[in-house]
Every structure is written in C-alpha cells, then in structure tokens.
Design an enzyme around this catalytic site. Structure first.
Site, PDB file in Angstrom:
ATOM      1  CG  HIS A   1      -7.535 -19.656  94.327  1.00  0.00           C
ATOM      2  ND1 HIS A   1      -8.487 -19.659  95.331  1.00  0.00           N
ATOM      3  CD2 HIS A   1      -7.400 -18.336  93.964  1.00  0.00           C
ATOM      4  CE1 HIS A   1      -8.887 -18.429  95.565  1.00  0.00           C
ATOM      5  NE2 HIS A   1      -8.251 -17.615  94.742  1.00  0.00           N
TER       6      HIS A   1
ATOM      7  CB  CYS B   1      -5.228 -11.132  98.062  1.00  0.00           C
ATOM      8  SG  CYS B   1      -4.819 -12.487  96.927  1.00  0.00           S
TER       9      CYS B   1
ATOM     10  CB  CYS C   1     -10.232 -15.098  96.475  1.00  0.00           C
ATOM     11  SG  CYS C   1      -9.916 -14.913  94.709  1.00  0.00           S
TER      12      CYS C   1
END
Length: 390
Positions: free
Chosen positions: A346, A376, A89
C-alpha cells in the site's frame, strides 16, 4: 454530460521498505510511470494539459509539489503543468476524480492522474512528526482538540474498533490475509499483472542490474500457520502486521481523455468513468467510511451491489474489506480477485490509481463490465469510483 475515458493505466510493482525500489527517488519513480502512460497510449506528451499526482508524505524528497517534480523527471515538455493532492490513502484516486471532472466539464481534453509514495525514503507520518519534533506544532488545532477531547486519531485504533464492531475474530482476519497472498500468487504466476506493471531497473545487493516486475511484498511461501503466529499489534486486539497492509514503495497512474480527444488522436479506451463519489464519516473510527460511501455511490448511479462485477476495496487492514463485505452484502468472490494491499503493498498516495490499474485489467482479463473501487482514508474519508470496461 460529457464522458471521461481512461486510455492507459499503469503501475510499478511494489517494493518493500528498504527493498528493491529503495534507490529510486520518488520523483523519478513517478516520472517513469508518466513516460509509460504516454508511450502506451501513443499520444504526444505535449498534448497533456495537466498532471495531478497524489502523495501523502509531501516532505523531503516528496516536497515542493511532487507532481511537478515527477513531470520534470519525465519526458514531458516543461509546459505541461502539475499539482499535488493529499486525500490521504485515497490521494491518487482523488487525482483521478479531479482529472475526470476536468474532462467532463469540458475544461480539458487530456489529463494525467496518478500518485507516488516512497515509504522507504519518506517514512509514514514524517510530515507531521518532523515539524512537531522541531517545535513547529501539531496538526491538531485547539478547536479540534476541544471537539474531540482525549482523542488521538489513529488508523490502527480505528481498524481494531471496526474488527470489534463487526465481530471479526483474529482467526477470520488471518484467513482473509492468507487468501490475499494466495490470490496474489495465483495472479502473478498467471501473468495477470503483466500488462499493468511498468518494469523499472533496480540494483541488486551484488551490484548487478535487474528489471523489477514482480510485487516484492507477496509471500510466495505464506502459510496460514505462519500468519497466525504473528504477534498482535495491541494486547487484546485482533490485528497483526500480517493482517495489515504492507509498507510499500511505488507509483501508478492513468491517462484520462475526452471523447473529442479519443477521436482526434484515434485512441482506444480501456474504460469509461461511470460514477465518482466522495464522503466523510467518523474521524475516530476513521476507516469505516467506504461502507456508506459505496451505498451512496450505488444509489446515485442507479445501481445495485450485484450490478458490479469486480470490487477493489483497499486492504489497509483486513477488518476494513471484511466489514465492507458484511455490511454491503457483496459477493466475496468478486472482491480483490488478484489479492490486495496485504500481499501487494500500500504505497499510500500511489494506491488509488494502483488499484484502478489492477481493476481495469482484471475486468479485461475476466471479460467483465463494471468495476467499483473504494478506499478508507485518514480523517474518516472515502472515495468511490465506478468504471465500465470498454
């Protein structure tokens, strides 16, 4: 040490899975952001020395070096090279770090960093699931299995572990999620995203064309009661789809230059990269690493948490920023001031520079100085970037 400056930052508005950006090939979407960054900065695209793009699902339409393919789909000349990064991510946040490091080392003067993810056209987990399904094995090697017996690395399980560890109830997570939508609604209606968003043309269901400029994931009719009514992801847990980040299509990027390039091209910097940090943590809990990463970054930068004016902590799950707030003692009023991934989406590899674009313009619009971004990441990783608005 030499400095690295951000002179342009941009992102597309997010698209829901199967939504308004479903017809955009990810290379074309990345190319649109590249073109916007060059146009907004006013530089000659041929002066860009490298393009570094983050992407998690590097398979199918995002395979064979998506960064290079985005360059070929853009207006940049063919001599501009490109490479793709996967730090899960945090991929495009790492792309920014690599770009800044190239500039600060003196190796380059102008590097474009960004990321893209079409989660509609390249579903999450496809790069692992497709080979496994066709007999080409699994990323869990015998040595890893021996070291972590009877463990399946899972961000969903990690998010629940964090909620339990920090005593976060479903009601608290739901309230945080509701506030994410409320802040995103307020920001959208106030035009807070206007400067950072790159409008792209989309085709509607009736065949008409329209410019996509508003994040599709925002629920403008969101109610706390509605969010509280969403079923749990796992029985006995605390998280739901409503308190998790939204699957999203999108691209983003920043243009990073040296002080020499600033002068040579008469550029106006938006921000200076003040500090960069990355670290690893428990790969099972997985999503808790932004906490020690933030503490380490601030210590190395000689700063305290209260020195930071605005924080962008990715809302992969509501438990992640809530635990981060609890442990760091940061002012919650400074966190994700325009909402986060629960409302805005996201797009995995595109989220790093997406958050940075939002952070830079939030600092500008609120006349603040320092911003900190952290995310994260799969494998128990976390990047931290501290910028100073100029």
């Amino acid at each position: 040490m030499a400095e690295a400056y951000i002179v342009a930052a941009a992102r597309t508005a997010g698209g829901r899975k199967g939504g308004r950006l479903k017809d955009w090939h990810p290379a074309d979407l990345g190319g649109a952001v590249i073109d916007a960054l060059v146009e907004r900065s006013g530089v000659d695209g041929g002066e860009v020395e490298d393009v570094i793009f983050g992407c998690v699902g590097q398979v199918g339409e995002q395979a064979i070096n998506i960064a290079r393919n985005a360059v070929l789909a853009s207006k940049l000349p063919e001599h501009v090279p490109a490479t793709s990064v996967d730090r899960q991510c945090g991929s495009s946040q790492q792309a920014l770090h690599f770009a800044a490091q190239a500039v600060m080392s003196g190796a380059m003067d102008m590097v474009l960093a960004g990321g893209v993810e079409s989660m509609t056209r390249v579903p999450m987990g496809l790069s692992a699931a497709l080979p496994a399904k066709n007999g080409f094995g699994n990323y869990m090697s015998p040595k890893i299995v021996e070291k972590y017996p009877n463990v399946q690395f899972s961000q969903f399980a990690g998010a629940e572990m964090i909620a339990k560890k920090y005593g976060l109830s479903k009601d608290q997570l739901d309230e945080f999620s509701f506030q994410s939508h409320q802040k995103a609604i307020k920001a959208t209606q106030a035009g807070a995203f206007d400067e950072e968003v790159v409008p792209v043309e989309v085709t509607l269901e009736d065949g008409s064309k329209e410019m996509h400029k508003v994040d599709e994931g925002i629920r403008f009719d969101a109610s706390l009661e509605g969010i509280q009514g969403v079923k749990l992801l796992v029985e006995g847990g605390a998280l739901t789809a409503a308190s998790s980040s939204q699957i999203c299509d999108g691209a983003s990027g920043v243009l990073v230059v040296s002080e020499e390039a600033l002068k040579r091209h008469n550029l106006t910097p938006l921000a200076r990269v003040h500090h960069m940090h990355v670290t690893g943590g428990d790969p099972v809990v997985m999503l808790e690493t932004p906490i020690p990463a933030t503490e380490q970054a601030l210590k190395r930068a000689g700063m305290k948490i209260d020195d930071i004016d605005i924080f962008e902590v990715n809302e992969a799950f509501a438990s992640v920023p809530m635990a981060w707030l609890q442990k760091t003692g940061a002012d919650p009023e400074r966190l994700n001031v325009n909402g986060g991934a629960i409302a805005l989406g996201h797009p995995l590899g595109g989220s790093g520079t997406k958050l940075m674009s939002t952070l830079i313009y939030a600092l500008k619009n609120n006349n603040k100085r320092y911003g900190l971004q952290t995310m994260c990441e799969g494998g128990g990783l976390a990047n931290v970037t501290i910028v100073e608005r100029l």
